[in-house]
Scaffold this motif. Structure first.
Motif, short mmCIF file in Angstrom:
data_model
loop_
_atom_site.label_atom_id
_atom_site.label_comp_id
_atom_site.label_asym_id
_atom_site.label_seq_id
_atom_site.Cartn_x
_atom_site.Cartn_y
_atom_site.Cartn_z
N PRO A 15 0.84 9.18 19.12
CA PRO A 15 1.04 8.25 18.36
C PRO A 15 -0.25 7.02 18.20
N LEU A 16 -0.78 7.52 19.36
CA LEU A 16 -1.87 6.14 19.42
C LEU A 16 -3.00 7.03 18.91
N LEU A 17 -3.18 8.14 19.01
CA LEU A 17 -4.22 8.91 18.43
C LEU A 17 -4.41 8.86 17.30
N ILE A 18 -3.63 8.62 16.20
CA ILE A 18 -3.40 8.64 14.78
C ILE A 18 -3.86 7.32 14.24
N ILE A 19 -3.83 6.33 15.29
CA ILE A 19 -4.31 4.88 14.69
C ILE A 19 -5.58 5.00 14.25
N GLY A 20 -6.85 5.55 15.14
CA GLY A 20 -7.98 5.53 14.82
C GLY A 20 -8.26 6.07 13.28
N PRO A 21 -7.66 7.36 12.94
CA PRO A 21 -7.85 7.91 11.63
C PRO A 21 -7.41 7.05 10.55
N HIS A 22 -6.16 6.38 11.08
CA HIS A 22 -5.53 5.23 9.89
C HIS A 22 -6.42 4.33 9.66
N ALA A 23 -7.19 3.48 10.91
CA ALA A 23 -8.01 2.46 10.75
C ALA A 23 -8.95 2.97 9.78
N GLY A 24 -9.75 4.30 10.13
CA GLY A 24 -10.84 4.77 9.29
C GLY A 24 -10.69 5.24 7.98
N ASN A 25 -9.51 5.46 7.40
CA ASN A 25 -9.00 5.57 6.22
C ASN A 25 -8.78 4.35 5.39
N LEU A 26 -8.30 3.46 6.07
CA LEU A 26 -7.69 2.26 5.51
C LEU A 26 -8.93 1.06 5.31
N ALA A 27 -9.76 0.82 6.54
CA ALA A 27 -10.47 -0.14 6.44
C ALA A 27 -11.60 -0.24 5.29
N PRO A 28 -12.11 1.04 4.95
CA PRO A 28 -13.15 0.87 3.48
C PRO A 28 -12.22 0.26 2.39
N LYS A 29 -11.10 0.64 2.18
CA LYS A 29 -10.35 0.00 1.11
C LYS A 29 -9.66 -1.30 1.22
N ILE A 30 -9.93 -2.13 2.24
CA ILE A 30 -9.84 -3.46 2.42
C ILE A 30 -10.72 -4.53 1.99
N GLY A 31 -10.49 -5.00 0.98
CA GLY A 31 -11.44 -5.97 0.02
C GLY A 31 -11.95 -7.01 1.13
N ASP A 32 -11.27 -7.50 2.06
CA ASP A 32 -11.49 -8.79 2.87
C ASP A 32 -12.31 -8.23 3.96
N PRO A 33 -13.63 -8.37 4.20
CA PRO A 33 -14.11 -7.62 5.52
C PRO A 33 -14.04 -8.26 6.74
N ILE A 34 -13.62 -9.41 7.04
CA ILE A 34 -12.77 -9.88 8.47
C ILE A 34 -11.63 -8.87 8.39
N ARG A 35 -10.76 -8.87 7.61
CA ARG A 35 -9.38 -7.92 7.82
C ARG A 35 -9.87 -6.66 8.28
N ALA A 36 -10.85 -6.28 7.50
CA ALA A 36 -11.38 -4.70 7.63
C ALA A 36 -11.93 -4.56 9.04
N LEU A 37 -12.53 -5.63 9.58
CA LEU A 37 -13.29 -5.45 10.83
C LEU A 37 -12.18 -5.62 11.79
N ASN A 38 -11.19 -6.44 11.71
CA ASN A 38 -10.11 -6.48 12.75
C ASN A 38 -9.20 -5.10 12.83
N ILE A 39 -9.22 -4.37 11.78
CA ILE A 39 -8.40 -3.06 11.65
C ILE A 39 -9.37 -2.20 12.60
N ILE A 40 -10.64 -2.15 12.29
CA ILE A 40 -11.55 -1.32 12.88
C ILE A 40 -11.36 -1.53 14.59
N ILE A 41 -11.70 -2.86 14.84
CA ILE A 41 -11.56 -3.17 16.17
C ILE A 41 -10.47 -2.67 16.86
#
Length: 366
Positions: A141-167
């Protein structure tokens, strides 16, 4: 089953050579996966309702407990598919909803991975001769968080929220990969001292491909997005743009490093099945879906590496060949599963994951 089906939808979304119908095919697997997931949740809930003792027994069983995180992995895979197929074609409401669901997925992944391992370590005694890569499963379950963040972050309009997801994606992906890496060592020690697992368990060897594959897909995709979302003073005054670009380059090289490791485990797992294939002696087990799900990670990782290297065509061709093989394998495994149900090889008491083994006795449900 649902992990593998969602993984196929994920792979079809990432195929770089788009043609008419491939998006629809991916949507079919995506919707089918949701249907299968709801069906499984309903059936397992009925099992626990009619036989209440089996609920606690599932968490204490030495084999069945390892597969409990599959529910969280399947849920997370569905969220990844929604981010891929849904966010771009709907309104802001889905983007905001998926941002919230991402944090829910993070919480579930952390709780289940820690909880299942604690239950195992508190109630079970394992020997190295019993070791299989399925021991890695509670970390999945931990191992699919990175791919989840990698797919979701580019589609988040707010850069700060996207950065928090990536970190957060980097942090949790790192936990999952490093825990898996430590369990890798136990698996290699088991192979050195006990030889290969028996035929029915060998498909589970492909699970060892997943940690590297998912980490590559997550780290590289998150790295590609970082330069677009970092603030000007990220990691120091005026360092934002530089830090974002350096992070992307480091992510690409790390992905290449792990890509080789993933292929190494892939070829070892393929070679381990040579004797099974020549003798034609393999009974169906649910671990057959390991032929599909971990290798979907390797395929998406291959496409990510091709993207990191400037859309490298030969690597993209390799990924496309793997995609075709994966879809055909999914149909084969799904058909064999239906056959196994018909023959009574699965979904019956003391069959497959709920069987009594290693001195552990299943509580009576009578």
């Amino acid at each position: 089953m649902t992990m593998a089906t969602g993984g196929i939808a994920n792979v079809l979304y990432t195929v770089p050579f788009r043609f008419h119908g491939i998006y629809a095919l991916g949507c079919i697997f995506f919707i089918l996966n949701i249907t299968l997931f709801l069906f499984n949740v309903s059936m397992i809930s009925l099992r626990f309702y009619f036989y209440p003792r089996t609920f606690k027994a599932s968490f204490l069983h030495p084999t069945e407990s390892l597969f409990i995180p599959a529910a969280v992995i399947s849920f997370g895979t569905i969220l990844i598919n929604i981010s891929q197929y849904g966010v771009d074609t709907t309104g802001y409401w889905l983007e905001k909803t998926m941002a919230i669901m991402y944090w829910v997925d993070c919480g579930l992944a952390i709780c289940f991975s820690i909880g299942i391992y604690l239950i195992m370590w508190s109630t079970q005694t394992f020997t190295i001769s019993q070791m299989t890569p399925v021991w890695i499963f509670p970390a999945y379950p931990l191992l699919i968080i990175g791919p989840h963040a990698g797919n979701l972050a580019p589609k988040i309009g707010d850069p700060i929220r996207a950065l928090n997801i990536i970190i957060s994606g980097y942090v949790i992906q790192g936990i999952g990969f490093l825990v898996s890496l430590m369990i890798y060592s136990a698996f290699l020690y088991r192979l050195m001292t006990q030889k290969l697992p028996k035929e029915s368990l060998r498909p589970g060897m492909f699970i060892s491909v997943g940690p590297s594959g998912f980490t590559i897909a997550g780290v590289v995709n998150m790295g590609q997005t970082l330069p677009k979302v970092v603030p000007p003073d990220f990691m120091g005054p005026g360092m934002g743009e530089f830090a974002g670009r350096v992070s992307m380059v480091c992510a690409n090289w790390m992905g290449l490093w792990l890509w080789g490791l993933a292929f190494w485990f892939f070829f070892v797992s393929v070679g381990a099945h040579w004797s099974c294939a020549t003798r034609g002696k393999m009974d169906f087990a649910m671990t057959w879906y390991s032929f599909v799900f971990p290798n979907t990670a390797l395929t998406t990782a291959t496409f990510a590496i091709a993207k990191a290297l400037g859309m490298n065509r030969p690597i993209q061709y390799v990924g496309c060949a793997m995609t075709i093989a994966l879809v055909l394998t999914w149909f084969l495994v799904f058909g064999m599963m239906i056959r196994a149900v018909w023959l009574g090889q699965i979904l019956w008491p003391q069959k497959q994951e709920d069987r009594t083994e290693g001195g552990w006795e299943q509580p009576s449900i009578d």
